[in-house]
Each structure stands twice: as C-alpha cells, then as structure tokens.
Design a protein around this motif. Structure first.
Motif, PDB file in Angstrom:
ATOM      1  N   TRP A  20       0.830  -1.197   0.000  1.00 15.34           N
ATOM      2  CA  TRP A  20       0.000   0.000   0.000  1.00 15.34           C
ATOM      3  C   TRP A  20       0.866   1.249   0.000  1.00 15.34           C
ATOM      4  O   TRP A  20       1.881   1.312   0.695  1.00 15.34           O
ATOM      5  CB  TRP A  20      -0.907   0.010   1.229  1.00 15.34           C
ATOM      6  CG  TRP A  20      -1.730   1.272   1.306  1.00 15.34           C
ATOM      7  CD1 TRP A  20      -2.885   1.520   0.640  1.00 15.34           C
ATOM      8  CD2 TRP A  20      -1.433   2.448   2.052  1.00 15.34           C
ATOM      9  NE1 TRP A  20      -3.345   2.783   0.937  1.00 15.34           N
ATOM     10  CE2 TRP A  20      -2.464   3.378   1.798  1.00 15.34           C
ATOM     11  CE3 TRP A  20      -0.386   2.816   2.904  1.00 15.34           C
ATOM     12  CZ2 TRP A  20      -2.492   4.643   2.374  1.00 15.34           C
ATOM     13  CZ3 TRP A  20      -0.396   4.074   3.482  1.00 15.34           C
ATOM     14  CH2 TRP A  20      -1.448   4.976   3.218  1.00 15.34           C
ATOM     15  N   ARG A  21       0.488   2.231  -0.807  1.00 11.22           N
ATOM     16  CA  ARG A  21       1.140   3.537  -0.804  1.00 11.22           C
ATOM     17  C   ARG A  21       0.056   4.601  -0.879  1.00 11.22           C
ATOM     18  O   ARG A  21      -0.895   4.448  -1.642  1.00 11.22           O
ATOM     19  CB  ARG A  21       2.095   3.700  -1.997  1.00 11.22           C
ATOM     20  CG  ARG A  21       3.309   2.792  -1.969  1.00 11.22           C
ATOM     21  CD  ARG A  21       4.266   3.190  -0.844  1.00 11.22           C
ATOM     22  NE  ARG A  21       5.478   2.377  -0.864  1.00 11.22           N
ATOM     23  CZ  ARG A  21       5.615   1.229  -0.214  1.00 11.22           C
ATOM     24  NH1 ARG A  21       4.580   0.745   0.469  1.00 11.22           N
ATOM     25  NH2 ARG A  21       6.730   0.555  -0.256  1.00 11.22           N
ATOM     26  N   THR A  24      -0.274  10.426  -3.772  1.00  9.41           N
ATOM     27  CA  THR A  24       0.457  11.677  -3.594  1.00  9.41           C
ATOM     28  C   THR A  24       0.312  12.552  -4.832  1.00  9.41           C
ATOM     29  O   THR A  24       0.083  12.068  -5.935  1.00  9.41           O
ATOM     30  CB  THR A  24       1.955  11.419  -3.338  1.00  9.41           C
ATOM     31  OG1 THR A  24       2.495  10.698  -4.457  1.00  9.41           O
ATOM     32  CG2 THR A  24       2.149  10.600  -2.083  1.00  9.41           C
ATOM     33  N   GLY A  80       3.713   1.738   4.433  1.00  9.63           N
ATOM     34  CA  GLY A  80       3.492   2.664   3.329  1.00  9.63           C
ATOM     35  C   GLY A  80       3.938   4.075   3.643  1.00  9.63           C
ATOM     36  O   GLY A  80       4.191   4.870   2.731  1.00  9.63           O
ATOM     37  N   ASP A  83       8.703   6.054   4.541  1.00 12.40           N
ATOM     38  CA  ASP A  83       9.636   6.982   3.902  1.00 12.40           C
ATOM     39  C   ASP A  83       9.305   8.451   4.181  1.00 12.40           C
ATOM     40  O   ASP A  83      10.043   9.331   3.733  1.00 12.40           O
ATOM     41  CB  ASP A  83       9.650   6.762   2.384  1.00 12.40           C
ATOM     42  CG  ASP A  83      10.235   5.405   2.014  1.00 12.40           C
ATOM     43  OD1 ASP A  83      11.003   4.851   2.828  1.00 12.40           O
ATOM     44  OD2 ASP A  83       9.906   4.891   0.923  1.00 12.40           O
ATOM     45  N   TYR A  84       8.236   8.727   4.887  1.00 12.38           N
ATOM     46  CA  TYR A  84       7.862  10.114   5.159  1.00 12.38           C
ATOM     47  C   TYR A  84       8.697  10.680   6.310  1.00 12.38           C
ATOM     48  O   TYR A  84       9.033   9.974   7.262  1.00 12.38           O
ATOM     49  CB  TYR A  84       6.369  10.213   5.479  1.00 12.38           C
ATOM     50  CG  TYR A  84       5.518  10.167   4.229  1.00 12.38           C
ATOM     51  CD1 TYR A  84       4.973  11.320   3.695  1.00 12.38           C
ATOM     52  CD2 TYR A  84       5.288   8.957   3.562  1.00 12.38           C
ATOM     53  CE1 TYR A  84       4.213  11.288   2.538  1.00 12.38           C
ATOM     54  CE2 TYR A  84       4.521   8.911   2.408  1.00 12.38           C
ATOM     55  CZ  TYR A  84       4.000  10.085   1.896  1.00 12.38           C
ATOM     56  OH  TYR A  84       3.257  10.040   0.743  1.00 12.38           O
TER      57      TYR A  84
END
Length: 334
Positions: A20-21, A24, A80, A83-84
C-alpha cells in the motif's frame, strides 16, 4: 461464476497483495520535507494549511475513510508511510485488527498525534441520530442537513407534537431550560481533556479561538483558522519552521461547502457572537448556497421521520431527556 467475474476477482486479489502507498500529488517545485496527514474531514484543513505554511513541503492526505479498505492492516499503513519525514495523525481506533494509535506511534517514531475537534457549546441542538457504533455513516439516519438533526425537533416528534408546537420550543426560556445557554464549560472541559489525553493540550488555543467569536461551523467542523493553528503547531514542534502568516487569508475554507448550523440567537447572546436560525445545506457546484430556515428544517425533518420506524430514531440526547420529567413536561406543554 462468469469468466468476467473470475477475472475481476483475480485482479482485485492481485491488487490487494501489492504494497500500500498513499496517493500523492507530484508538485515539481516542492522538494522539502515529506509529510503525511491522517484524519477525518478536519485533516484536510490541516494538510492544506501545512502546504501554505511550508511552501517546500510535499504534503499527502490520508483520509480515515480509506483505512480498513485500501489499506487493511496497521502494519501495512506504517510500511506505506515509512519513507515520510513526518506523519501527523488524528487518533486511530477501530480501523485495523492489529491495533490503533499506540501501535502506529511505536511503528513510526516520527509520528505525532493531533486531536479531532468536537465542540458543542455553539450548537447544542445539533445531534446525530441512529446507530453510531455501526461505523462511518452507515448507521446514521439522514436528515435535511446531511446527517445532522435538531434534538428539539426529534424529541418533539417522538412525543407527538405538531410542527407549530415544536417551533414554540425554540423560544429563549425553553432553550435555557434545556441547558443550551450554559454548555461552554462542559464543551471546553471535554475538548481540553481529549487533547491532553494524547499529549496535545489545546487549552491555550481554545482561549485564543474563543476571542475570535464562534470558531465552529457545527459540532465537529471547525473554521479554517482552527485547523491552521493546529497545523502551525505541528510544524513548529516538528522543527519545520512554518511561515508567519494567517493561513485563512491565503486559503479557502473547504468546510464552508458542508452543512453550516447557525448559532441560535439566545445562544449567540450568551456568548457575544452573531446568531440566526438560517441553516445551510451541503453546497452544490456553481449555485448559490442552499439555505433553510427553522420552519423549513422542522417541516422537512418531520416528513422524514414519518417514513422511518421509531426504532431507528435513537439518540443519546433524546434518551437523556426522556429520563427527566421536567424536560418531558416542557415539551408536553408546548
């Protein structure tokens, strides 16, 4: 099962197995911190405010309505978002089988909780009706104003009152007897306690907001400057140096497109703000705001209630009033 149905199920199964991503937006001139904001309709105001306050940041909104559907587990959500640089989330409960907010903070050390704003002092007659435990809006009874109802109108209907009798209950002394003019302390205590429970004490902000008048469109829809203050604080405490500017001067308030419940004149007088009995329905594109006066709201609500089984017309406020003989007597004497 047809070949088409079999192929569709296979496709859905394959998609479900993909990581899941969040969706954006690719904004070429933004190359700064990557921030995810998780929450209800209020979170959009926070996310858009962050885009104004942090012109280089890439801000992604993850509506809680997606949780449990597009992403099935809390661990998948955390993966998901790994990486934020920052994840700002309203409390998460009941969406995943493997946990909620506490587990999210453990899996994402850079995550920070911020509160959902509920404040009923300006709109004490505004209630939900139906099965709140059903989740989302599936168990709620619709109304002329989306899913928001007048407690006075509903209780009057359940006690067999006519439209004219119900309208008489909106007089100042009746509102005072119902406690509508002195709900500030309880609403403030509830909001501050809820915010402190997640480590985001809103007591200073509440004092500042109250100096600006009625800071809510309804019980759970704050005005934009409220969400901008929360966005600014999240950014500041994360070390992101937000711009010093009034967000509401640069950004439209999305929640103005939703239901606007007026502050009744007697309530408004008690708090020193402007009042009316003009309600706004949810907006439609490119047409004037659709409004409804008090008699229209009562009339349309009664027509709707007559089509529904009484068992569906459940409401905590109504249950409370029904246990108080003085309130029952107030309605029966209308």
């Amino acid at each position: 099962m047809s070949v088409l149905q079999t192929g569709r199920q296979a496709l859905l199964g394959a998609l479900a197995r993909l990581p899941w991503r969040p969706a954006t937006r690719d904004v070429p001139y933004r190359r700064g911190a990557r921030i995810a904001v998780i929450g209800n309709c209020q979170a959009r105001g926070v996310a858009r405010s962050l885009e104004v306050l942090l012109p280089d940041a890439v801000v992604t909104l993850v509506p809680t309505g997606q949780l449990g559907r597009s992403v099935r587990t809390l661990r998948a959500l955390a993966e998901g978002l790994a990486d934020y640089d920052r994840v700002f989330s309203q409390p998460i409960t009941g969406h995943f089988p493997d946990g909620g907010s506490a587990e999210l903070l453990r899996l994402l050390p850079r995550a920070r909780l911020f509160p959902a704003i509920v404040f009923a002092a300006f709109h004490p007659d505004m209630v939900y009706v139906g099965n709140l435990s059903a989740g989302r809006e599936t168990g709620l009874v619709p109304s002329p104003l989306h899913t928001y109802h007048s407690a006075i109108t509903l209780f009057g209907y359940l006690r067999g009152l006519s439209e004219e009798q119900i309208l008489r209950l909106f007089r100042d002394d009746a509102l005072a007897q119902l406690g509508f003019l002195d709900g500030w302390d309880l609403a403030a205590e509830d909001l501050v306690a809820t915010s402190r429970a997640i480590g985001f004490d809103l007591a200073p902000e509440l004092l500042r907001w109250s100096r600006r008048g009625a800071f809510m469109h309804g019980i759970n829809h704050p005005k934009l400057f409220v969400m901008a203050d929360i966005a600014r604080r999240l950014a500041t405490e994360a070390g992101l140096a937000p711009a010093e500017l009034p967000v509401e001067a640069y950004l439209a308030d999305d929640l103005l497109g939703e239901v606007i419940w007026p502050v009744y004149p007697a309530v408004a007088a008690a708090y020193g703000v402007s009042g009316s009995y003009i309600f706004k329905r949810r907006a439609m594109p490119k047409v004037p705001p659709p409004v409804l006066d008090l008699s229209g709201l009562v009339r349309e609500s009664l027509a709707l209630y007559r089509t529904l089984p009484r068992a569906r017309l459940t409401c905590q406020r109504i249950e409370h009033w029904s246990r108080h003989p003085d309130i029952c007597a107030l309605f029966d004497a209308a």
